[in-house]
Design a protein around this motif. Structure first.
Motif, PDB file in Angstrom:
ATOM      1  N   SER B 203      41.453 127.250  27.241  1.00 18.79           N
ATOM      2  CA  SER B 203      40.955 125.937  26.778  1.00 18.79           C
ATOM      3  C   SER B 203      39.426 126.107  26.286  1.00 18.79           C
ATOM      4  O   SER B 203      38.904 127.167  26.663  1.00 18.79           O
ATOM      5  N   PRO B 300      35.293 122.323  28.590  1.00 23.11           N
ATOM      6  CA  PRO B 300      36.632 122.816  28.234  1.00 23.11           C
ATOM      7  C   PRO B 300      37.797 122.124  29.184  1.00 23.11           C
ATOM      8  O   PRO B 300      37.445 121.901  30.484  1.00 23.11           O
ATOM      9  N   THR B 301      38.907 121.800  28.969  1.00 24.73           N
ATOM     10  CA  THR B 301      39.909 121.069  29.743  1.00 24.73           C
ATOM     11  C   THR B 301      40.241 122.008  30.691  1.00 24.73           C
ATOM     12  O   THR B 301      40.158 123.334  30.944  1.00 24.73           O
ATOM     13  N   PRO B 302      39.904 121.815  32.211  1.00 28.16           N
ATOM     14  CA  PRO B 302      39.960 122.625  33.288  1.00 28.16           C
ATOM     15  C   PRO B 302      41.297 123.054  33.609  1.00 28.16           C
ATOM     16  O   PRO B 302      41.195 123.826  34.312  1.00 28.16           O
TER      17      PRO B 302
END
Lengths: 368, 368, 368, 368
Positions: B203, B300-302
């Protein structure tokens, strides 16, 4: 609250103008029983006092704090602590000519729009002297945190283009140079940059970094009172701050999840920790037991001696050359302000966190 | 306030977990007399709904708002507006295996530390779905602001390393691409970057920028409730935000006073304005009549599909591969969240500012 | 807020102990542009000063106010107004013997329970001198209200069993007697009652009544911030107050709906008014345009010279005879405190009410 | 806060109109780990439900609560608890004729003044149904208090002229009669008084008394957030309350210091207690370990069937006979509302008090 009060359980209310009679703060909600003397506070105020290096205004101000209430027999009583710092070095005539003029980068115009008129002497309420109250109260918060083995440490991370090198990071250097940098080499470069600025009758900006160590996991509220959100407000409310970031901050926006995620692991003593700290010590707004790390970007001092075009109240074009005594850089003196706002914010949320679990509340009242 | 309420005169209280029965918000202090229908709010909610492009989770959620109170005969009554959005697409079994595990970059560990246990389904309260309440309330604030000729516009400024080029800035492009970028060329590059991320099961992060136009000068309080400070808190309280800056922000820390100061001048219609806007529309915490411009950095999306090392509750090493339906990027759907938090913050301080001058108060009550 | 701050838009934060260096208050949110001098405030402080009659302590205290901030060129600037009143007449040795003892009717015991120790000199924070800050700030609120043609008038309604007779009601009498009663005959009876009390080394209680005239209809919020609810809190936060009632108050509990309801009618100038005012000027928590009338019950001064049985910190039985300088009745000096707390509360809600209607907000910003 | 939120650490935000879709409340700051089911709350709601005796409106309302958030696996999670009670028995046409008319004793006129128009169906936001949210949240607070061995008990003290006789005080009687009086004989007299009222198409008022037992000493803040001040606000914010008193209340104003002071003594177990309790359990705003006792005066139900003169919106004289379904007395159903507001207020200040002493804070964090 009308905007000069901050905090839920531990709150500060600041007051005072640059050239008024005094500057002060009321710290409410300070727990009872803390040994407290004026010297405890004065040490912090001295760190922000002008006149300590060639990069700060040569004004001499005592900035001597008086404890007016809330302390008895040398200990805090739990009632509001009123702290006053008399203004002793006002030279209002220096500023009289600025009364009609809107200085670029200052709040002259916006105060006039909001209030219809303003205290134009020394910047009035919008002066950097407003931070004195924050530092005085923050010194007390920092003392309480130290009792809980929590330390708050801020330092200059960069001045203009000159940033510290973490390979040379040495906190003991901080007080050895005029710019509060924990890196002797960078400090030298920064001082050279500042000398050049002064020669150009110009000023420059910089970044303060702050590290909080020893904070237990679980501090911060999950929604609007996230630890990082409350820190962002506290820090961005300091006059010249234009940006705030925690952990990797803006750099995280250019990263990948696989890089930015901090892996958990079990330490040798059986506790859980993170292998890296891109998050800066906070997950979901709540402290995770790692160091809490954040940065604040400061704009250049708006008062510069170089001539600037602007207008006066009537809208006439004028050319302005700000006289008076001004720092070519805000950052070194702002380090302690950042530290103090962080201490106040963290302590407030730490107190709030005491009521998050019923089992702990039951235990608290059972053992009274 | 216990942390789920924000605002002085106009306040929101949000509630709800990702996989609970519903998500909601109470908007209190909304002025009476605004025509309001559920569609006004639904338009905003639809902008953050998943399933709209290949870069958002394929989950289908109706996210249909219900107005439960505070509106009568099609107009707001001045009393609390309760908005509820039922959760319809919970697939809790997807998450059941995560109950014991501490996902990197998520709040699993910190919630357990704080509360002793947690709602592990879909992230519970720490889910991005928490922002639904913010958007629903913000839609109403934005409608009121538009009545006052104030517009709030957010868009994607950068995704990973790809930033928009202001020479190609075209707001109408924003809805033509999957990443909400007002620049078709950059959008193409950003989409390519995202496709690469997804291929790597990874991500990435990005930056949202927001511009507020039409705001009169004089909004914001001079000390802790500075317009930029309240915005910083509101924005940093959004789950994945790691940084906030206004105007030139961190860039200002590398600038000079002579560059960063915005000169005032008289416009042809006799009013006072600034030639540049390095300040981003705020001086001394108070709006200056220029556009207000700020940015938020998103991590970023984890949740990524690539395997990650971490531990479970017992501290055992595990390897985690987050299944379920997750966006490879948070930013495009966060644009409307930023816009809504900005609208709420600005409207609150605008209402507060009505009481800053006695002459205007006298006039207000005289003309009732 | 940690409990020493009160108010939403107009807030006060009080600080100071009876025998500390000073007593003070910060008034935040005061609108800009009000002409203000120290005399404006001093007039109110003088009304609560001791030593003005044979029924008040013979202590001589200057109670001279200093304006430390928030006023420039004789007008309020909109920023926090810090007011300080130095303590000049501390005779702490009078109290030293009370350090270990728990006086009946005082807060000695509860402060020790809460904080672990206390400032025992002169009652510390729990002293009646804490009200000085309230009066100083309230004087400013009252001045603003008077600009809006709103007057706040409190007086002694009863002392012990002696109540005023409304047939003889004459406000001009209030300053002619030692008990601030607007009825000369009752004042004479009250003074006789007080003389008898003093002879018995005893004290007595009484009731203060307050009338607010000129308040427009529509002030007060419908739920928790009802005008009467906020007044109840403000008034009950005054040290010795044990009861609060508005309009017919407790008498209404013994009435019938047919009696207690106030009929509306059209006045000769076409406006709507009420024929009676059992409600005391508030319906549904919102002012109705009638006079606002409320009462506060004060307990007898707890410090009496007659010997009393009690215990010390160690729990030993002791007999106490409170020496020092104490009023046999709190009420006459409390009249101005009630008036000031009412003024602050009403003005705060009046400012809040400016944002209740969208049409008025639009009009406000259109005509800037 | 815009007036529909109350509390510092434990806060409630209520919403909803009488004839809207639902009534609800968000309870924020509730500690994690409390077992909670809808039945726990329903028991309290059933106590305020109409239709339970001949003295309450014959409307049948389920008033069934739904927990929408904040509870997981049967326990509170520490995040906001959203409670919703759908309105099921709206008969809006009953009220349509009242749209233009200003009912005496109601908020019709003041809402119109404040907001420009109003939801006239069933009283809208000013209806007694607004208290449903308070009761639902208060039930949870009461459950937590009971875990700390603190009980909150309210009952009817008087109805019109009929007061209970404390010699016959028997709490178990409370649920045996239609008026919630803990005294069977007085209950009989009160019921007769109510029957007479109804025959006259009239209504009457009464007094609710509340006792809190088990509260430790040290709860309450010394200045504005005194325990009694916060209770006063919480109680006076209930629609029909016209007066509040604690301990001897107004009677204390007719007493002497020698009578009203409560002597301290050492109990057989070595603790310190008071021989009497004229203070009602609070000294200096802080709980003293005795029972906390307060009373609330309720006005007669303003809706009566007997014809009343009033005006309509245009100012025309009209005669009004309020139809619909109304209680001839508010008090019996208000008992649980008083109890719940007290529980919320006390629990909030109890949580706040955890941070008053540094030694206890240090101990709390050391033993985590």
């Amino acid at each position: 609250m009308a905007g000069s009060t901050l905090g839920t359980l531990l709150s500060i209310t600041t007051w005072g103008e640059s050239h008024g009679k005094a500057i002060g703060v009321v710290l409410d909600g300070c727990p009872a029983g803390l040994p407290l003397k004026e010297e405890d506070i004065q040490i912090y105020l001295n760190r922000r006092k002008p006149g300590q290096s060639r990069f700060t205004t040569p004004r001499k101000e005592a900035d001597a704090v008086q404890i007016l209430s809330g302390v008895f027999d040398g200990r805090t009583t739990g009632t509001p602590i009123s702290l006053m710092i008399p203004n002793t070095s006002q030279r209002s005539k220096d500023y009289r000519e600025l009364a009609e003029c809107y200085r670029p980068g200052h709040a002259d115009y916006t105060y006039d729009c909001k209030y219809g008129f303003r205290d134009y002497t020394g910047g009035g309420r919008s002066s950097g002297r407003e931070t004195i109250g924050r530092v005085a109260a923050g010194a007390i918060a920092a003392k309480i945190l130290s009792r809980l083995q929590i330390t708050v440490t801020a330092y200059t991370r960069s001045i203009g283009p000159v940033s510290i090198d973490y390979d040379r990071f040495d906190l003991s250097q901080m007080e050895q140079n005029a710019v509060n940098m924990p890196d002797a080499v960078s400090a030298g470069l920064a001082e050279a940059h500042l000398d050049a600025c002064r020669e150009q009758q110009d000023s420059c900006g910089g970044v303060v970094e702050c590290v909080i160590q020893g904070l237990p996991a679980g501090i911060g509220e999950p929604c609007f009172d996230k630890l990082n959100a409350n820190l962002a407000k506290a820090i961005c409310s300091i006059g010249a701050v234009k940006g705030f970031e925690i952990g990797d901050g803006f750099e995280a926006s250019r990263s990948f999840g696989s890089q930015n995620n901090d892996a958990f692991y079990r330490t040798t003593d059986g506790t859980i920790a993170k292998k890296t700290n891109h998050a800066g010590g906070v997950l979901g707004g709540i402290s995770d037991g790692s160091d809490l790390i954040f940065r604040a970007a400061f704009k250049p001092t708006p008062s510069i001696s170089a001539p600037q075009k602007t207008v006066n109240k009537s809208g006439d074009d004028i050319t302005l050359s700000v006289k008076g005594r001004h720092d070519p850089i805000i950052v070194p003196r702002a380090v302690v302000v950042v530290e103090c706002m962080a201490a106040l914010t963290v302590l407030d949320l730490l107190l709030v966190s005491m009521s998050s679990r019923l089992d702990r509340i039951e235990n608290f009242f059972t053992t009274l």
